[in-house]
Write a protein that holds these residues in place. Structure first.
Motif, short mmCIF file in Angstrom:
data_model
loop_
_atom_site.label_atom_id
_atom_site.label_comp_id
_atom_site.label_asym_id
_atom_site.label_seq_id
_atom_site.Cartn_x
_atom_site.Cartn_y
_atom_site.Cartn_z
N ILE A 617 -32.59 -36.28 41.10
CA ILE A 617 -32.80 -36.97 39.72
C ILE A 617 -31.63 -38.63 40.52
N ARG A 618 -30.73 -37.84 41.09
CA ARG A 618 -30.14 -39.60 41.26
C ARG A 618 -31.88 -40.35 42.57
N GLU A 619 -31.46 -39.93 43.25
CA GLU A 619 -33.06 -40.08 44.24
C GLU A 619 -33.89 -40.79 43.40
N MET A 620 -34.42 -39.82 42.72
CA MET A 620 -35.83 -40.36 41.58
C MET A 620 -35.14 -41.68 41.08
N GLY A 621 -34.83 -41.94 40.36
CA GLY A 621 -33.81 -43.06 39.82
C GLY A 621 -34.04 -42.90 37.87
N GLY A 622 -33.44 -43.05 37.18
CA GLY A 622 -33.82 -43.44 35.84
C GLY A 622 -33.49 -42.41 35.26
N TYR A 623 -33.24 -41.86 35.21
CA TYR A 623 -32.21 -40.36 34.79
C TYR A 623 -30.37 -39.99 34.89
N GLU A 624 -30.21 -39.60 34.04
CA GLU A 624 -28.98 -38.98 33.56
C GLU A 624 -28.71 -37.35 34.03
N ALA A 625 -27.66 -37.30 34.22
CA ALA A 625 -28.02 -35.70 34.08
C ALA A 625 -27.34 -35.20 32.64
N ALA A 626 -27.60 -34.51 32.26
CA ALA A 626 -26.91 -34.00 30.68
C ALA A 626 -26.66 -32.63 30.66
N ASN A 627 -25.87 -32.39 31.86
CA ASN A 627 -25.38 -31.05 31.99
C ASN A 627 -26.27 -30.01 31.31
N PRO A 628 -27.50 -30.66 32.64
CA PRO A 628 -28.55 -29.59 33.00
C PRO A 628 -28.37 -27.83 33.46
N GLY A 629 -29.43 -27.39 32.74
CA GLY A 629 -29.31 -25.61 32.19
C GLY A 629 -28.49 -25.55 31.31
N SER A 630 -27.50 -25.83 30.84
CA SER A 630 -26.87 -25.71 29.55
C SER A 630 -27.67 -25.62 28.14
N PHE A 631 -26.86 -24.36 26.97
CA PHE A 631 -28.34 -24.05 26.63
C PHE A 631 -27.07 -25.15 25.13
N ARG A 632 -28.00 -25.76 24.56
CA ARG A 632 -28.19 -27.19 23.12
C ARG A 632 -27.77 -26.60 21.87
#
Length: 632
Positions: A617-632
């Motif tokens: 996602i860093r390479e693709m740009g335009g994204y920020e990790a939002a604790n991916p894979g965690s339950f909301r």
């Protein structure tokens, strides 16, 4: 007067009639002799008989000693028999059995002693001896006619003295691409040029069917040139595929060219796609006029040419695997044709789900993505969502059963997640389709997908997704999994020639907008922003022009077919376009609780939490990790 196809023949009748007329004119297989070491995979044209026995001599089957079995009778553990050197012969495996001997004793059972050997057990006549003809006897049939030669069969033939074998000759199929606009493959085609790739598809299909392809140079749309090309191919080949020119355009000369050199049995088959197919012939040689659209062409070759080639190859038609599946959405069809629809498939909550892909005859990518072909019979006007439909599988049922079914909002990250999963688990498969965030919610609700991508803005709170989950799943049963925050904005042409700075600028004269489909999170966001800023969407030219993916929006802007569209930053990056940020939004995955425990979903969660995903996602740009894979 409008052009009319001469015929609208049902597919089954067309295949039967075509085979009958060709066989009446002498259609059959040809044969040739090939060296046995090169014959694996070929088909025998005649029965194969052994020339010699295998083995052709009495062969020792073990290392040890050869002897006359009678001299060992009476040997026991307590009363061993002593044999002198004159009573046995040392031998190795494969040695001819010495004269006057009829048995072999393994070296492990021989006790060396002065003056000879001791045996503590008697030998039986012909033990550990491969007698003449034990495997194959001279004159014995090794293989019957019309049998695929296996690697083991090549060994059996060589062992029985056969050095060459008569096999069915591979038919040669000439492929003639035609069209003024057709060009050889290039990475920089000019406007109006169409890359010729059908012949590459056809060649691969023919090779899978055991047939040799011969591709001819591209022929311009001139009747005399097409005729000459067909005549040349008829001289050099056993069948001809003429692609394209089978329809009704100004430059469509295929039918006339085939009539000028031979005969046309049918022009127009009751199938879609593939209606314009031409079934022609010269004596026993078929000439198939194939539509230029690749999906049409693929289906015409599979359903109309393959049965003929199998007859020429003396092969039975392969038995297709069909399954019954539940249709994920309404599907309408014409009563005039049998229709063949590409579908993605997966098993969700115990049911096989079939989701139709784009049905355009030119959408060749749909074949690359398809798991199966839904067959809609002629005189059936379609099926409602939830119907049980018949699907011919293009992949193994094991692949389909294990696939992770993802639907909902489009994001290029889904493909990247599938790629990362495949790298860690080669058997992993993802079946994804793009129906928008609301479509994803309803797919989960109906039990038609394991996972749905969602990014739905709550206008009252400014939050994402939770309000919709509470509304449509008041009793729970689903889990929202955090993924990323992604940047939404206006994608515009490089250099922003129209000076667009804000959403209101889209209403200026001369602007061409391209939108996402209704029900998608991006469309809901766009509607909300226009409402907030008091922008009358009817003043935005192209506001009702809809595309299914962010990449499709960016593609049209890159091609100067549109000037702007709301989409994600990574899509603008892919196509080298400018981007005007509008907001950051939360992109999540909605998963049914029943699916959470599935290995495929667990693999997806593990991938979301991985450093490889963060790096991507860093390479693709335009994204920020939002604790991916965690339950909301």
């Amino acid at each position: 007067m409008a052009f009319q196809y001469l015929t609208n023949v049902p597919l089954e009748q067309a295949v039967e009639d075509y085979l009958n007329v060709l066989e009446k004119n002498g259609l059959t297989h040809q044969s040739e002799h090939v060296p046995v070491p090169l014959s694996a995979g070929r088909i025998t044209a005649a029965p194969v008989y052994a020339n010699i026995c295998a083995p052709h001599y009495h062969a020792c089957a073990m290392d040890g000693i050869a002897l006359y079995a009678a001299v060992t009778f009476g040997a026991t553990e307590t009363t061993p028999v002593l044999l002198t050197d004159a009573q046995f012969v040392p031998i190795d495996t494969g040695d001819p059995l010495p004269d006057e001997c009829d048995a072999v004793v393994m070296i492990e059972d021989v006790v060396q002693t002065e003056g000879g050997v001791l045996l503590h057990a008697p030998a039986t006549p012909w033990q550990h001896v491969r007698q003449i003809g034990e495997d194959i006897c001279a004159g014995e049939m090794i293989l019957p006619s019309f049998t695929v030669i296996s690697p083991a069969a090549t060994g059996a033939m060589l062992a029985s003295g056969i050095l060459s074998v008569e096999v069915v000759k591979k038919p040669v199929v000439g492929i003639i691409p035609t069209g003024d606009e057709i060009v050889l493959p290039t990475d920089e085609p000019k406007s109006g040029e169409i890359i010729e790739f059908n012949s590459t598809i056809f060649t691969g299909m023919l090779e899978e069917w055991g047939v040799q392809a011969k591709v001819y140079p591209i022929v311009k749309d001139e009747l005399s040139l097409i005729e000459a090309a067909v005549l040349k191919a008829l001289e050099e080949c056993d069948a001809v595929v003429l692609n394209a020119g089978s329809s009704a355009g100004r430059g469509d000369f295929a039918a006339q060219a085939i009539r000028n050199v031979g005969q046309v049995l049918y022009h127009g088959i009751a199938i879609r796609p593939g209606k314009p197919a031409i079934l022609g012939y010269v004596n026993s040689k078929p000439i198939l006029g194939v539509p230029g659209y690749p999906v049409s062409a693929i289906l015409v070759l599979e359903y109309l040419l393959q049965p003929i080639l199998n007859r020429m190859c003396a092969r039975p038609m392969p038995k297709a695997t069909h399954v019954e599946a539940s249709l994920s959405r309404n599907f309408n069809s014409s009563l005039k044709y049998s229709e063949f629809v590409r579908v993605r498939m997966g098993r969700v909550q115990g049911r096989l789900i079939a989701s139709p892909l784009q049905r355009g005859a030119g959408v060749v990518s749909s074949f690359a993505k398809a798991d199966g072909i839904m067959e809609v019979p002629q005189n059936v006007e379609g099926y409602p969502a939830g119907s049980t439909v018949r699907v011919r599988l293009l992949r193994t049922i094991e692949e389909i059963e294990n696939a992770l079914v993802i639907t909902g909002s489009h994001d290029p990250l889904i493909d990247e997640i599938a790629e990362l999963m495949r790298r860690s688990w080669p058997e992993a498969a993802v079946a994804s389709s793009h129906v928008g965030s609301m479509g994803g919610i309803f797919a989960i609700k109906r039990g038609e997908a394991h996972v749905a991508g969602v990014h739905l803005l709550d206008e009252e709170t400014g939050g994402y997704n939770e309000a919709y989950i509470q509304k449509y799943f008041p009793d729970g049963g689903v889990t929202l999994i955090s993924c990323v925050q992604r940047q939404q904005g206006l994608i515009v042409q490089k250099g922003n020639p129209h000076g667009i700075k804000k959403l209101a600028d889209l209403a200026q004269p001369g602007m061409r907008y391209v939108n996402r489909q209704k029900g998608s999170g991006t469309r809901i966001l766009c509607d909300y922003l226009c409402k907030r800023d008091n922008i009358d969407t009817s003043t935005i030219y192209g506001y009702d022009r809809e595309e299914l993916t962010h990449n499709a929006v960016a593609t049209l802007i890159k091609a100067s077919s549109a000037d702007a569209g709301l989409g994600i930053y990574s899509a603008a990056q892919i196509y080298g376009l400018d981007f005007i940020p509008v907001c950051m939004e939360q992109y999540d995955f909605l998963v049914s609780d029943d699916a959470l425990k599935l290995p495929a979903v667990q693999r997806m969660l593990e991938t979301l939490k991985s450093e490889a995903f963060s790096q991507r996602i860093r390479e693709m740009g335009g994204y920020e990790a939002a604790n991916p894979g965690s339950f909301r």
